[in-house]
Write a protein that holds these residues in place. Structure first.
Motif, PDB file in Angstrom:
ATOM      1  N   ASP A  35       0.811  -1.099  -0.125  1.00 30.16           N
ATOM      2  CA  ASP A  35      -0.119  -0.033   0.092  1.00 30.16           C
ATOM      3  C   ASP A  35       0.809   1.244   0.097  1.00 30.16           C
ATOM      4  N   ILE A  36       1.795   1.215   0.914  1.00 33.41           N
ATOM      5  CA  ILE A  36       2.759   2.250   0.929  1.00 33.41           C
ATOM      6  C   ILE A  36       3.586   2.563  -0.452  1.00 33.41           C
ATOM      7  N   TYR A  37       4.067   1.360  -0.851  1.00 34.11           N
ATOM      8  CA  TYR A  37       4.821   1.295  -2.191  1.00 34.11           C
ATOM      9  C   TYR A  37       3.964   1.770  -3.280  1.00 34.11           C
ATOM     10  N   MET A  38       2.692   1.487  -3.301  1.00 31.60           N
ATOM     11  CA  MET A  38       1.812   1.691  -4.632  1.00 31.60           C
ATOM     12  C   MET A  38       1.505   3.398  -4.762  1.00 31.60           C
ATOM     13  N   SER A  39       1.252   3.589  -3.263  1.00 25.24           N
ATOM     14  CA  SER A  39       0.932   5.144  -3.021  1.00 25.24           C
ATOM     15  C   SER A  39       1.981   6.266  -3.404  1.00 25.24           C
ATOM     16  N   ASN A  40       3.259   5.569  -3.082  1.00 20.70           N
ATOM     17  CA  ASN A  40       4.559   6.329  -3.549  1.00 20.70           C
ATOM     18  C   ASN A  40       4.465   6.328  -4.846  1.00 20.70           C
ATOM     19  N   VAL A  41       4.387   5.287  -5.720  1.00 22.92           N
ATOM     20  CA  VAL A  41       4.440   5.382  -7.234  1.00 22.92           C
ATOM     21  C   VAL A  41       3.234   6.329  -7.800  1.00 22.92           C
ATOM     22  N   MET A  42       1.992   6.149  -7.057  1.00 20.18           N
ATOM     23  CA  MET A  42       0.868   7.105  -7.744  1.00 20.18           C
ATOM     24  C   MET A  42       1.238   8.556  -7.631  1.00 20.18           C
ATOM     25  N   GLN A  43       1.524   8.767  -6.075  1.00 18.10           N
ATOM     26  CA  GLN A  43       1.675  10.182  -5.736  1.00 18.10           C
ATOM     27  C   GLN A  43       2.762  10.844  -6.443  1.00 18.10           C
ATOM     28  N   VAL A 331      -2.997  11.328  -1.868  1.00 17.42           N
ATOM     29  CA  VAL A 331      -3.906  10.692  -1.032  1.00 17.42           C
ATOM     30  C   VAL A 331      -4.155  11.554   0.337  1.00 17.42           C
ATOM     31  N   TRP A 332      -4.952  12.544   0.226  1.00 17.15           N
ATOM     32  CA  TRP A 332      -5.051  13.448   1.189  1.00 17.15           C
ATOM     33  C   TRP A 332      -6.161  12.968   2.232  1.00 17.15           C
ATOM     34  N   SER A 333      -6.118  12.906   3.257  1.00 19.05           N
ATOM     35  CA  SER A 333      -6.711  12.266   4.409  1.00 19.05           C
ATOM     36  C   SER A 333      -8.153  12.920   4.574  1.00 19.05           C
ATOM     37  N   GLY A 334      -8.272  14.018   4.478  1.00 15.92           N
ATOM     38  CA  GLY A 334      -9.611  14.677   4.636  1.00 15.92           C
ATOM     39  C   GLY A 334     -10.533  14.527   3.479  1.00 15.92           C
ATOM     40  N   ARG A 361      -1.337   6.242   6.544  1.00 14.94           N
ATOM     41  CA  ARG A 361      -0.573   6.297   8.059  1.00 14.94           C
ATOM     42  C   ARG A 361       0.754   5.827   7.717  1.00 14.94           C
ATOM     43  N   GLY A 362       1.396   5.029   6.813  1.00 18.16           N
ATOM     44  CA  GLY A 362       2.805   4.884   6.688  1.00 18.16           C
ATOM     45  C   GLY A 362       3.308   4.275   8.071  1.00 18.16           C
ATOM     46  N   LYS A 363       4.441   4.467   8.333  1.00 18.81           N
ATOM     47  CA  LYS A 363       5.051   3.843   9.340  1.00 18.81           C
ATOM     48  C   LYS A 363       5.568   4.834  10.554  1.00 18.81           C
ATOM     49  N   ASP A 364       6.164   4.027  11.589  1.00 16.69           N
ATOM     50  CA  ASP A 364       6.564   4.660  12.831  1.00 16.69           C
ATOM     51  C   ASP A 364       8.103   4.859  12.516  1.00 16.69           C
ATOM     52  N   PRO A 365       8.736   5.685  13.223  1.00 15.67           N
ATOM     53  CA  PRO A 365       7.973   6.850  14.153  1.00 15.67           C
ATOM     54  C   PRO A 365       7.323   7.943  13.408  1.00 15.67           C
ATOM     55  N   VAL A 366       6.439   8.423  14.083  1.00 15.02           N
ATOM     56  CA  VAL A 366       5.656   9.394  13.717  1.00 15.02           C
ATOM     57  C   VAL A 366       6.269  10.974  13.765  1.00 15.02           C
ATOM     58  N   GLN A 398      -7.693  -4.496  14.723  1.00 12.03           N
ATOM     59  CA  GLN A 398      -6.958  -5.186  15.512  1.00 12.03           C
ATOM     60  C   GLN A 398      -5.325  -4.929  14.880  1.00 12.03           C
ATOM     61  N   ASP A 399      -5.253  -5.283  13.456  1.00 10.92           N
ATOM     62  CA  ASP A 399      -4.022  -5.066  12.952  1.00 10.92           C
ATOM     63  C   ASP A 399      -3.551  -3.336  12.668  1.00 10.92           C
ATOM     64  N   ILE A 400      -4.452  -2.656  12.817  1.00 15.00           N
ATOM     65  CA  ILE A 400      -3.917  -1.263  12.562  1.00 15.00           C
ATOM     66  C   ILE A 400      -3.893  -0.693  13.878  1.00 15.00           C
ATOM     67  N   TYR A 401      -4.343  -1.173  14.814  1.00 14.02           N
ATOM     68  CA  TYR A 401      -4.507  -0.241  16.183  1.00 14.02           C
ATOM     69  C   TYR A 401      -3.044   0.020  16.870  1.00 14.02           C
ATOM     70  N   PRO A 402      -2.067  -0.794  16.716  1.00 16.19           N
ATOM     71  CA  PRO A 402      -0.602  -0.221  17.094  1.00 16.19           C
ATOM     72  C   PRO A 402      -0.433   1.144  16.573  1.00 16.19           C
ATOM     73  N   ARG A 403      -0.569   1.211  15.279  1.00 20.52           N
ATOM     74  CA  ARG A 403      -0.373   2.455  14.610  1.00 20.52           C
ATOM     75  C   ARG A 403      -1.186   3.641  14.760  1.00 20.52           C
ATOM     76  N   MET A 404      -2.543   3.191  15.232  1.00 18.99           N
ATOM     77  CA  MET A 404      -3.240   4.385  15.994  1.00 18.99           C
ATOM     78  C   MET A 404      -2.767   4.690  17.103  1.00 18.99           C
ATOM     79  N   GLN A 405      -2.341   3.633  18.020  1.00 17.89           N
ATOM     80  CA  GLN A 405      -1.605   3.977  19.085  1.00 17.89           C
ATOM     81  C   GLN A 405      -0.482   5.246  19.141  1.00 17.89           C
TER      82      GLN A 405
END
Length: 721
Positions: A35-43, A331-334, A361-366, A398-405
């Motif tokens: 998802d990150i790779y393809m969004s980089n390609v597209m954007q 990919v604008w969030s709003g 969301r991408g990756k940590d660190p934020v 459940q999978d994305i919750y750590p990135r939410m935290q």
């Protein structure tokens, strides 16, 4: 790189044919990486007048080394085909197999199959196909296996490794590498062509998106193509937003496809001296989603508004939900948050929602807010719980919750001495495109979104079995909500003020926090009525001119039962664009502007996007507040249907769910409902007791009736409006 290419070619062109079984395999990778790779390609395809135009925020990349494994219990031996994008090793029960096998034999019994893949250029991915052993999201993956070897040479994986479910886009052709993924195209022709200077001006009839194809191209020299969402833009060779300039050297006639897809209605094709061509056409590029939702009514103009909104939304549904097809394609969030809601009432394409949330969301660190915008971080949180509410997909939460935290931890660390959020270096407080909209001080709109995001965190913590987190976030949310009303509610103005500066309320009242407070259900009944009268229906409060925030303003009014008023507003606002010839809906519409002023934005004569995802909000409003369908519990296990004609003589439509459609027809005398999922409650008002065959209706208050809807049954209600 040569070795890597050799391995890939060996695997794909070895002559082996995968025999597809009843079990369906898919390419898999570390979750979020593709998802990150393809969004980089597209954007990073964005150009402005031929120049590369990169994004404003940090771009993450995939993990270059990933371990995949799954345990199986086979009743008989099984041959398994292996397709890998990258350099790899294979283990069965911890024992490595020499070389780069493209097929392995796994004995009967309980075994663990592991593949470890390295790929610096593309996302490490595997496709495993046996009779029962197939690669899918039940496989586990890690980017850091922390293995160690004991004195006997045995490898252990019991040293604190975190394994997570693999990611997938359901790419199920083993011969199609994930890195080669492309959207499909269809050949289309212009509806009208006229000679302009040395070339042609082609009109494709409506806003569209794809690759221009030049037929019979020949000669040596410069070829220029100028694109326009309007005729004026395509003819403005100095000011059009997108163009192609190519140097041609062809002795024989050849058909040539432009390297990048573009948005346009008009194409101004201008060959230089020594260059000629026969004609131009296009390859229309699209996302292969299914149009499941529908709406039709007694109002022909409203029907056209719905159809154009759906077309607008489809154009902006690509690998991800993007903002607009001409300019950004980011990919604008709003923008995406509104697209999720429209999607639930049209395509109900859950994978694109997940892909977009992961890519944003991408990756940590934020290190910054999503898209660097404070409000856009909050929309991201809201989008996750909405996804669960509409789909029932708890595993994704459940999978994305750590990135939410980790994102919420970053936000919590940026509060000021009052426990509120305000601008800090690196932040962009957007809210809306509006003249003289202050972003100074502690803006009430941001605090409101912050409180809602904390409530969302509490709900998602429960789904992720984080009891302590749920309690903590719930406590934070309640404290912040109380503080918002203590600090921003103005009893004289009977509304939330826009901001506080130097610990004092400003005099300004805007629509933003007030309308969100209505559909967030933060106000008391008395406050709601006060806000409706003093803000939403008050022309002295600065009006909203973007479809982006009209979306929320009209939702707030619908939530208060103002469907007749909203219907008139939709016809005036979106109908106003149609009267000006719009074939898709715009980024901004101000009826006070004239002529080519409608094309201007950002200080540029053609800067405005004439096909913007946030312009398609009637899809959501008509599905949720007119057909009246919305989930009560996750995945439409229970739901409500509360039709509201809003002045229409009749309406009908379908609202899609994960398990089938909910169909509604409503006139002033009759309601017909059928559903393929869950248990629903049809609620409607009637001046006399309604007539229903083979079903029991309850009067839950004076003149308000309720009927239970079971899946697989058709219901017909005759009532008095």
């Amino acid at each position: 790189m040569k070795t890597l290419k050799k391995i890939i070619l060996l695997l794909i062109f070895s002559g082996s044919v995968v025999q597809l079984s009843a079990q369906k395999a898919s390419w898999i990778w570390y979750p979020g990486d593709f998802d990150i790779y393809m969004s980089n390609v597209m954007q990073n395809r964005r150009t402005e007048r031929g120049s590369f135009f990169p994004v404003f925020w940090k771009m993450d990349s995939h993990y270059v080394l990933v371990d995949f494994h799954k345990e199986f219990n086979l009743s008989q031996p099984e041959e398994v085909k292996l397709f890998v994008e990258g350099t790899y090793n294979v283990k069965i029960d911890g024992q490595a197999i020499s070389g780069f096998p493209k097929s392995i034999q796994i004995p009967a019994g309980k075994h663990k199959l592991s593949l470890k893949v390295y790929n610096q250029a593309h996302v490490p991915s595997i496709f495993v196909q046996g009779k029962t052993i197939v690669s899918d999201e039940t496989w586990l993956s890690t980017f850091e296996d922390k293995e160690w070897i004991d004195a006997s040479g045995k490898t252990s994986d019991k040293s604190g490794t975190t394994f997570v479910s693999a990611g997938s886009w359901n790419l199920n052709d083993p011969n199609q590498l994930p890195s080669q993924f492309k959207l499909p195209v269809i050949a289309q022709s212009a509806v009208k062509t006229e000679k302009i200077n040395n070339g042609l001006l082609s009109d494709f009839g409506k806003e569209t998106f794809g690759f221009i194809k030049v037929h019979g191209l020949k000669g040596k020299g410069r070829l220029s193509i100028y694109y326009g969402e309007s005729k004026e833009e395509a003819l403005s060779i100095d000011k059009c937003e997108t163009l192609d300039n190519l140097d041609i050297d062809l002795q024989q006639k050849k058909d040539s496809i432009m390297p990048l897809s573009k948005a346009f209605r008009y194409v101004n094709f201008q060959p230089g001296n020594g260059v000629s061509a026969d004609s131009v056409s296009m390859l229309y590029e699209y996302a292969p989603v299914t149009e499941r939702g529908s709406f039709k009514s007694s109002d022909a103009e409203l029907n056209k508004i719905y159809d154009v909104a759906k077309y607008t939304f489809h154009l902006n549904t690509r690998e991800f939900f993007i903002d607009g097809i001409k300019r950004d394609r980011w990919v604008w969030s709003g923008d995406a948050y509104q697209s999720y809601l429209m999607n639930y009432y049209s395509f109900f394409d859950a994978p694109t929602v997940k892909r977009t949330l992961l890519a944003q969301r991408g990756k940590d660190p934020v290190t910054a807010h999503i898209n660097t915008i404070m409000d856009y971080s909050f929309y991201w949180f809201l989008g996750i719980y909405d996804y669960y509410k509409f789909t029932g997909d708890q595993k994704f939460v459940q999978d994305i919750y750590p990135r939410m935290q980790s994102l919420m931890t970053y936000i919590d660390g940026r509060k000021n001495k009052n426990g509120l959020l305000e601008w800090m270096p690196g932040d962009w407080i957007f809210i809306d495109w509006a003249d003289k909209l202050s972003k100074d001080g502690e803006v009430s709109f941001e605090q409101l979104l912050y409180a809602r995001s904390l409530e969302t965190m509490a709900l998602c913590a429960k789904l992720a079995n984080d009891t302590n987190g749920a309690a903590q976030y719930d406590q934070q949310a309640k404290a912040l909500k109380a503080k918002i009303f203590e600090l921003y509610w103005n009893q004289q103005k009977r509304a939330l003020v826009h901001s506080r500066i130097d610990d004092k309320q400003t005099d300004n009242v805007t629509r933003y926090a007030n309308m969100f407070g209505i559909f967030f259900d933060y106000f008391s009944p008395e406050q709601k009525l006060a806000v409706k009268e003093n803000v939403l229906l008050n022309d002295k409060v600065a009006k909203i001119t973007t479809p982006y925030m009209r979306f929320y303003e009209l939702e707030a009014l619908c939530a208060m039962g103002e469907q007749p008023y909203v219907l008139k507003e939709m016809k005036n606002y979106w109908g106003g664009m149609l009267k000006l010839g719009a074939t898709s809906f715009w980024e901004e519409y101000n009826p006070d502007k004239k002529g080519t002023e409608h094309l201007e934005m950002y200080g540029r004569p053609f800067g405005k996007s004439l096909c913007h995802a946030w312009g398609a909000s009637p899809i959501y409003l008509l599905g949720k507040y007119y057909l009246g369908v919305q989930p009560v519990t996750a995945g439409y296990q229970t739901y409500t249907i509360e039709p509201n004609l809003g002045g229409l003589a009749w309406m009908e439509g379908k609202v899609p769910t994960a398990n089938g459609d909910i169909s509604v027809y409503c006139s002033k005398k009759e309601i017909r409902v059928s559903s393929a999922t869950g248990t629903g409650k049809l609620r409607f008002k009637s001046k006399s007791k309604p007539v229903i065959k083979n079903a029991e209706v309850k009067e839950i208050s004076k003149g308000l009736f309720e009927l239970t809807i079971e899946k697989g049954r058709d219901y017909e209600v005759r009532y008095t409006n």
